[in-house]
Design a protein around this motif. Structure first.
Motif, short mmCIF file in Angstrom:
data_model
loop_
_atom_site.label_atom_id
_atom_site.label_comp_id
_atom_site.label_asym_id
_atom_site.label_seq_id
_atom_site.Cartn_x
_atom_site.Cartn_y
_atom_site.Cartn_z
N ALA A 46 5.09 3.39 -1.58
CA ALA A 46 3.91 4.24 -1.43
C ALA A 46 3.95 4.94 -0.09
N ALA A 66 3.88 5.91 -5.37
CA ALA A 66 2.52 6.43 -5.21
C ALA A 66 2.37 7.21 -3.91
N THR A 123 4.51 -3.84 -1.57
CA THR A 123 4.84 -2.43 -1.70
C THR A 123 5.64 -1.94 -0.50
N PRO A 181 2.16 -0.49 -6.17
CA PRO A 181 3.34 0.34 -6.47
C PRO A 181 4.62 -0.24 -5.89
N ILE A 210 -3.35 1.82 -0.84
CA ILE A 210 -2.11 2.14 -1.53
C ILE A 210 -0.97 1.23 -1.08
N TYR A 211 -1.07 0.67 0.14
CA TYR A 211 -0.06 -0.25 0.66
C TYR A 211 -0.44 -1.67 0.23
#
Length: 484
Positions: A202, A131, A233, A199, A228-229
């Motif tokens: 990322a 991502a 991930t 994800p 996103i983290y």
């Protein structure tokens, strides 16, 4: 940055219980934009009772509503409250949290998810997501990553906010078999509505003020990017961007590996640049004592600094799943830049013309302006609450002149008067229409000298005068072509 290590995590499996529980569940889909119809069809295919709400009632929306009703959805156009018995809302990423329907759902304790979150919960077992988010460079980086993975022989697809809706492309039963690897572009809006997304790896490319009117401030905007983290991930951060590094360290899982990319000489745990080479000291066999060559600066097109950073981020994510060094170079060779991103339009009377209409915020415009020595700058539009003082101050030594258009051009004009008083400024007052860019290019040509670059890098959104940044760039290119 953490030195290289083994795989970051065992990728979490999809949730089959969630997919099964959709049967007969009352789901409201908020918005019939690009992401809406694929979401509706995915939910219907899994037996959900789907209601769709959209305030628009134009011809295109009415046609789409007829299609979805024929497929089994209940579609409500115009202003509507939350349908009765709803126990899940799947929202378009553009809907603000304070939208009345979403506020009503939140007050009633109804779960709200975005299309990305829904795709994550419904993904096939074993599918891995790489991502990417950031204020600028997302689409370019995702496309570079896809090219690198495919050059490595992987079944990979770029999805998300890149023109391919994730629900339409990533799930079983779509137009093609669900791929093993997804290169996923994620906006701050999509991340805001993603609760369980995690994800495999990322990256946050950069963070600068943008969409502050939606998020309410820079801290909230950055926090959305930091989602996103997720736990587990693998983290990739821009070592040259303070926000990116901060988010990776504070929002990410401290137990997950942390790697960096930099335009400087890389340390162990980083991918960077040595002379004219892109080199890996993160995923190399001996990151402490050596490095692996990935590509050269000549392989990055265009080789502007911000685009080299995009290539380094893509390389880090590709290497995180074991892509070979030669696949990075091959992927860059196969990559074709998207339109309206630093696109050269040719030279007229010794003056170069460049279309960077995708520079819809000051951070992107600053990167474009830094790529040229002497610029006639075409700028203006909707600034979305962003400040332009730093942008103009830093660009001032490069500015021969500026041509301003759009609703918020007065703020740019004032900043130019303060920080670049010697730069000539022309304002084009045309409303939305066919001849606006003809006037812009005529004015820019009159201000430019041989060796200059006329650069469309508006630092603003386009919807006050154009359908989108693509139309703005296309009209600029047409006006340049007509002059040539």
């Amino acid at each position: 940055m953490t030195p290289a290590g083994g795989p970051s995590r065992t990728d979490a499996p999809a949730d089959p219980g969630f997919a099964a529980a959709l049967r007969e569940r009352a789901v409201c889909v908020a918005g019939l934009g690009v992401s809406g119809p694929p979401v509706v069809r995915a939910l219907l295919a899994r037996g959900a009772r789907v209601s769709v709400v959209d305030a628009r009632e134009d011809d295109a929306t009415l046609d789409l509503a007829r299609e979805l009703r024929a497929e089994g959805a209940r579609v409500l156009l115009g202003e509507h409250t939350l349908p009765a018995e709803t126990d899940l809302v799947v929202t378009s990423p553009g809907w603000r949290p304070d939208a009345p329907l979403l506020a009503q759902a939140g007050a009633a304790g109804v779960e709200i998810a975005g299309d990305v979150e829904l795709a994550w919960r419904l993904r096939p077992a074993g599918q891995r997501w790489l991502a990417i988010t950031g204020t600028n460079g997302k689409t370019t980086t995702v496309r570079m990553l896809e090219a690198m993975l495919r050059a490595d022989g992987r079944d990979a697809l770029a999805v998300g906010n890149v023109g391919t809706p994730i629900m339409a492309a990533a799930l079983p039963g779509g137009p093609r078999p669900a791929p093993d690897l997804l290169a996923v572009e994620l906006s701050s809006f999509q991340l805001h509505w993603s609760a369980t997304l995690a994800p495999h790896a990322a990256a946050v490319l950069n963070v600068a003020p943008d969409h502050l009117d939606w998020h309410g401030g820079l801290e909230a905007y950055a926090a959305a990017k930091g989602r996103i983290y997720a736990p587990g991930t693998l983290r990739v951060a821009n070592a040259d961007d303070a926000w990116s590094t901060h988010l990776a360290r504070t929002c990410g899982d401290p137990a997950a590996p942390l790697y960096g990319f930099t335009l400087g000489t890389p340390r162990a745990g980083q991918i960077g640049v040595v002379e004219d080479l892109l080199v890996d000291r993160a995923f190399a066999a001996d990151p402490q004592g050596g490095a692996e060559e990935l590509a050269s600066l000549a392989d990055v097109v265009p080789a502007a600094p911000h685009n080299v950073a995009n290539a380094l981020a893509a390389a880090a994510l590709a290497r995180s799943v074991g892509a070979a060094p030669e696949s990075v170079r091959a992927g860059l060779a196969a990559f074709a830049p998207e339109p309206h991103r630093m696109a050269p339009l040719g030279s007229v009377a010794g003056v170069d013309y460049v279309d960077d209409s995708k520079a819809t915020n000051p951070h992107a415009a600053a990167a474009a302006l830094a790529s040229f020595a002497s610029v006639v700058w075409v700028a203006g539009g909707l600034l979305k609450g962003a400040e332009v003082e730093d942008l103009v101050r830093e660009a001032a030594p490069r500015l021969r002149a500026a041509v301003l258009l759009g609703r918020d051009r007065d703020r740019l004009r004032a900043a130019l008067a303060r920080h670049a008083p010697d730069a000539a400024v022309v304002e084009v007052e045309a409303a939305a229409g066919e001849d606006a860019m003809e006037q812009v290019v005529r004015a820019a040509a009159g201000l430019a000298r041989p060796g200059d670059t006329v650069l469309l890098a508006p630092a603003a959104a386009s919807m006050d005068m154009f359908t989108d940044y693509k139309e703005r760039g296309r009209r600029f290119a047409e006006a340049v072509a007509a002059r040539a």
